[in-house]
Design a protein around this motif. Structure first.
Motif, PDB file in Angstrom:
ATOM      1  N   ILE A  51       0.877  -1.166   0.000  1.00  0.00           N
ATOM      2  CA  ILE A  51       0.000   0.000   0.000  1.00  0.00           C
ATOM      3  C   ILE A  51       0.915   1.218   0.000  1.00  0.00           C
ATOM      4  CG2 ILE A  51      -1.725   1.297   1.303  1.00  0.00           C
ATOM      5  CD1 ILE A  51      -2.514  -1.436   2.606  1.00  0.00           C
ATOM      6  N   VAL A  52       0.706   2.116  -0.922  1.00  0.00           N
ATOM      7  CA  VAL A  52       1.526   3.321  -0.998  1.00  0.00           C
ATOM      8  C   VAL A  52       0.952   4.369  -0.055  1.00  0.00           C
ATOM      9  CG1 VAL A  52       2.303   5.192  -2.490  1.00  0.00           C
ATOM     10  CG2 VAL A  52       2.215   2.852  -3.368  1.00  0.00           C
ATOM     11  N   VAL A  53       1.817   4.882   0.825  1.00  0.00           N
ATOM     12  CA  VAL A  53       1.422   5.940   1.747  1.00  0.00           C
ATOM     13  C   VAL A  53       2.519   7.002   1.727  1.00  0.00           C
ATOM     14  CG1 VAL A  53       0.932   6.549   4.155  1.00  0.00           C
ATOM     15  CG2 VAL A  53       0.131   4.357   3.245  1.00  0.00           C
ATOM     16  N   ASP A  54       2.126   8.238   1.501  1.00  0.00           N
ATOM     17  CA  ASP A  54       3.086   9.333   1.537  1.00  0.00           C
ATOM     18  C   ASP A  54       3.544   9.504   2.983  1.00  0.00           C
ATOM     19  OD1 ASP A  54       3.868  12.252   1.919  1.00  0.00           O
ATOM     20  OD2 ASP A  54       3.706  12.100  -0.266  1.00  0.00           O
ATOM     21  N   PRO A  55       4.844   9.601   3.225  1.00  0.00           N
ATOM     22  CA  PRO A  55       5.341   9.753   4.596  1.00  0.00           C
ATOM     23  C   PRO A  55       4.751  10.947   5.354  1.00  0.00           C
ATOM     24  CG  PRO A  55       7.153   9.267   3.121  1.00  0.00           C
ATOM     25  CD  PRO A  55       5.939   9.494   2.259  1.00  0.00           C
ATOM     26  N   SER A  56       4.330  11.977   4.637  1.00  0.00           N
ATOM     27  CA  SER A  56       3.782  13.161   5.310  1.00  0.00           C
ATOM     28  C   SER A  56       2.437  12.886   5.983  1.00  0.00           C
ATOM     29  CB  SER A  56       3.650  14.327   4.339  1.00  0.00           C
ATOM     30  OG  SER A  56       2.663  14.057   3.367  1.00  0.00           O
ATOM     31  N   VAL A  57       1.752  11.797   5.603  1.00  0.00           N
ATOM     32  CA  VAL A  57       0.464  11.453   6.209  1.00  0.00           C
ATOM     33  C   VAL A  57       0.493  10.071   6.856  1.00  0.00           C
ATOM     34  CG1 VAL A  57      -0.878  12.957   4.693  1.00  0.00           C
ATOM     35  CG2 VAL A  57      -0.468  10.582   4.008  1.00  0.00           C
ATOM     36  N   LEU A  58       1.678   9.568   7.097  1.00  0.00           N
ATOM     37  CA  LEU A  58       1.826   8.204   7.612  1.00  0.00           C
ATOM     38  C   LEU A  58       1.062   7.976   8.908  1.00  0.00           C
ATOM     39  CD1 LEU A  58       3.247   5.502   7.082  1.00  0.00           C
ATOM     40  CD2 LEU A  58       5.108   6.313   8.546  1.00  0.00           C
ATOM     41  N   GLU A  59       1.254   8.847   9.878  1.00  0.00           N
ATOM     42  CA  GLU A  59       0.582   8.667  11.166  1.00  0.00           C
ATOM     43  C   GLU A  59      -0.933   8.747  11.011  1.00  0.00           C
ATOM     44  OE1 GLU A  59       2.463  11.643  13.534  1.00  0.00           O
ATOM     45  OE2 GLU A  59       4.389  10.602  13.483  1.00  0.00           O
ATOM     46  N   TRP A  60      -1.395   9.686  10.218  1.00  0.00           N
ATOM     47  CA  TRP A  60      -2.832   9.857   9.988  1.00  0.00           C
ATOM     48  C   TRP A  60      -3.432   8.605   9.345  1.00  0.00           C
ATOM     49  CZ3 TRP A  60      -5.669  11.327   5.307  1.00  0.00           C
ATOM     50  CH2 TRP A  60      -6.969  11.753   5.565  1.00  0.00           C
ATOM     51  N   ARG A  61      -2.669   7.958   8.437  1.00  0.00           N
ATOM     52  CA  ARG A  61      -3.178   6.788   7.715  1.00  0.00           C
ATOM     53  C   ARG A  61      -3.049   5.483   8.504  1.00  0.00           C
ATOM     54  NH1 ARG A  61      -6.664   7.222   4.571  1.00  0.00           N
ATOM     55  NH2 ARG A  61      -5.967   5.833   2.938  1.00  0.00           N
ATOM     56  N   VAL A  63      -2.558   5.185  12.243  1.00  0.00           N
ATOM     57  CA  VAL A  63      -2.991   5.144  13.636  1.00  0.00           C
ATOM     58  C   VAL A  63      -4.505   4.961  13.693  1.00  0.00           C
ATOM     59  CG1 VAL A  63      -3.133   6.434  15.806  1.00  0.00           C
ATOM     60  CG2 VAL A  63      -1.036   6.512  14.435  1.00  0.00           C
ATOM     61  N   PRO A  64      -4.959   3.841  14.263  1.00  0.00           N
ATOM     62  CA  PRO A  64      -6.405   3.609  14.361  1.00  0.00           C
ATOM     63  C   PRO A  64      -7.103   4.764  15.082  1.00  0.00           C
ATOM     64  CG  PRO A  64      -5.196   1.634  14.954  1.00  0.00           C
ATOM     65  CD  PRO A  64      -4.186   2.748  14.845  1.00  0.00           C
ATOM     66  N   GLY A  65      -8.247   5.143  14.570  1.00  0.00           N
ATOM     67  CA  GLY A  65      -9.029   6.205  15.176  1.00  0.00           C
ATOM     68  C   GLY A  65      -8.557   7.601  14.825  1.00  0.00           C
ATOM     69  N   SER A  66      -7.630   7.721  13.885  1.00  0.00           N
ATOM     70  CA  SER A  66      -7.100   9.036  13.521  1.00  0.00           C
ATOM     71  C   SER A  66      -8.072   9.842  12.666  1.00  0.00           C
ATOM     72  CB  SER A  66      -5.785   8.880  12.762  1.00  0.00           C
ATOM     73  OG  SER A  66      -6.028   8.266  11.506  1.00  0.00           O
ATOM     74  N   GLY A  67      -9.085   9.189  12.163  1.00  0.00           N
ATOM     75  CA  GLY A  67     -10.037   9.871  11.289  1.00  0.00           C
ATOM     76  C   GLY A  67      -9.724   9.660   9.821  1.00  0.00           C
ATOM     77  N   GLU A  72      -7.666  -1.218   6.844  1.00  0.00           N
ATOM     78  CA  GLU A  72      -6.941  -2.381   7.368  1.00  0.00           C
ATOM     79  C   GLU A  72      -6.430  -2.163   8.788  1.00  0.00           C
ATOM     80  OE1 GLU A  72      -6.403  -2.272   2.884  1.00  0.00           O
ATOM     81  OE2 GLU A  72      -6.291  -0.815   4.496  1.00  0.00           O
ATOM     82  N   MET A  73      -6.356  -0.910   9.209  1.00  0.00           N
ATOM     83  CA  MET A  73      -5.829  -0.593  10.542  1.00  0.00           C
ATOM     84  C   MET A  73      -6.940  -0.681  11.578  1.00  0.00           C
ATOM     85  SD  MET A  73      -2.658  -0.372  10.159  1.00  0.00           S
ATOM     86  CE  MET A  73      -2.382   0.005  11.884  1.00  0.00           C
ATOM     87  N   THR A  74      -7.287  -1.897  11.910  1.00  0.00           N
ATOM     88  CA  THR A  74      -8.396  -2.171  12.817  1.00  0.00           C
ATOM     89  C   THR A  74      -8.004  -2.102  14.285  1.00  0.00           C
ATOM     90  OG1 THR A  74      -7.924  -4.527  12.625  1.00  0.00           O
ATOM     91  CG2 THR A  74      -9.580  -3.609  11.116  1.00  0.00           C
ATOM     92  N   SER A  75      -6.704  -2.172  14.581  1.00  0.00           N
ATOM     93  CA  SER A  75      -6.234  -2.105  15.970  1.00  0.00           C
ATOM     94  C   SER A  75      -4.759  -1.720  15.980  1.00  0.00           C
ATOM     95  CB  SER A  75      -6.424  -3.450  16.670  1.00  0.00           C
ATOM     96  OG  SER A  75      -5.407  -4.354  16.309  1.00  0.00           O
ATOM     97  N   TYR A  76      -4.247  -1.521  17.162  1.00  0.00           N
ATOM     98  CA  TYR A  76      -2.830  -1.214  17.327  1.00  0.00           C
ATOM     99  C   TYR A  76      -1.959  -2.468  17.195  1.00  0.00           C
ATOM    100  CZ  TYR A  76      -3.669   3.581  18.805  1.00  0.00           C
ATOM    101  OH  TYR A  76      -4.003   4.917  18.837  1.00  0.00           O
ATOM    102  N   ASP A  77      -2.580  -3.628  17.056  1.00  0.00           N
ATOM    103  CA  ASP A  77      -1.848  -4.884  16.965  1.00  0.00           C
ATOM    104  C   ASP A  77      -1.566  -5.332  15.531  1.00  0.00           C
ATOM    105  OD1 ASP A  77      -1.660  -5.213  19.732  1.00  0.00           O
ATOM    106  OD2 ASP A  77      -3.647  -6.127  19.828  1.00  0.00           O
ATOM    107  N   ARG A  98       5.994   2.936  16.509  1.00  0.00           N
ATOM    108  CA  ARG A  98       6.051   2.185  17.769  1.00  0.00           C
ATOM    109  C   ARG A  98       5.843   3.125  18.962  1.00  0.00           C
ATOM    110  NH1 ARG A  98      10.197  -0.408  14.915  1.00  0.00           N
ATOM    111  NH2 ARG A  98      11.815   0.696  16.090  1.00  0.00           N
ATOM    112  N   GLU A  99       6.437   4.324  18.901  1.00  0.00           N
ATOM    113  CA  GLU A  99       6.243   5.305  19.972  1.00  0.00           C
ATOM    114  C   GLU A  99       4.774   5.691  20.117  1.00  0.00           C
ATOM    115  OE1 GLU A  99       8.776   8.526  18.813  1.00  0.00           O
ATOM    116  OE2 GLU A  99      10.602   7.500  19.504  1.00  0.00           O
ATOM    117  N   LEU A 100       4.033   5.641  19.018  1.00  0.00           N
ATOM    118  CA  LEU A 100       2.603   5.969  19.033  1.00  0.00           C
ATOM    119  C   LEU A 100       1.735   4.788  19.439  1.00  0.00           C
ATOM    120  CD1 LEU A 100       2.451   8.159  15.818  1.00  0.00           C
ATOM    121  CD2 LEU A 100       2.267   8.932  18.202  1.00  0.00           C
TER     122      LEU A 100
END
Length: 131
Positions: A51-61, A63-67, A72-77, A98-100
């Motif tokens: 899956i291609v994700v631009d690094p500038s939106v990595l956390e947004w894409r 982290v579950p619950g980010s909006g 596919e990101m159904t949990s932190y696991d 990992r820090e998040l």
């Protein structure tokens, strides 16, 4: 402490994967996240199943619950393998995830360069590595 970090602090986890370990992770359900630029992907080739994700939106894409998280990101696991050109930016990004609380975030050591050096398939077809 995020819910997902509980009981995981002492678990062993390979923080960087070889190309073969990356394939194994993908086969068992890990998300492959390609962080390379459009120019890099066009000149170097695609990572099958990624899956291609631009690094500038990595956390947004991721982290579950980010909006804006991936479906596919159904949990932190969820196991995540990040891939950059040479493994340097993906290593930093995996550490940040990992820090998040995404405790199973890792990356491909040596990046897409290592993938190609190992003569693994290149192209968008996930069946090339899923088997």
């Amino acid at each position: 402490m995020p819910e997902n970090r509980e009981n995981h602090d002492n678990e062993e986890f390979a923080w960087r994967l070889t190309p073969a370990e990356t394939v194994s992770a993908f086969v068992r359900g890990a998300l492959l996240i390609d962080l390379r630029t459009p120019t890099e992907r066009a000149s170097q080739g695609l990572l099958p199943g990624a899956i291609v994700v631009d690094p500038s939106v990595l956390e947004w894409r991721l982290v579950p619950g980010s909006g804006g998280h991936l479906p596919e990101m159904t949990s932190y696991d969820v196991e995540i393998v990040l891939v950059s050109w040479d493994g340097s930016s993906s290593s930093v990004a995996a550490e940040r995830l990992r820090e998040l609380g995404l405790w199973r975030a890792t990356d491909l050591a040596g990046g897409f360069e290592a993938w190609r050096a190992a003569e693994f398939p290149v192209g968008g077809d996930a069946t090339a590595i899923r088997g």
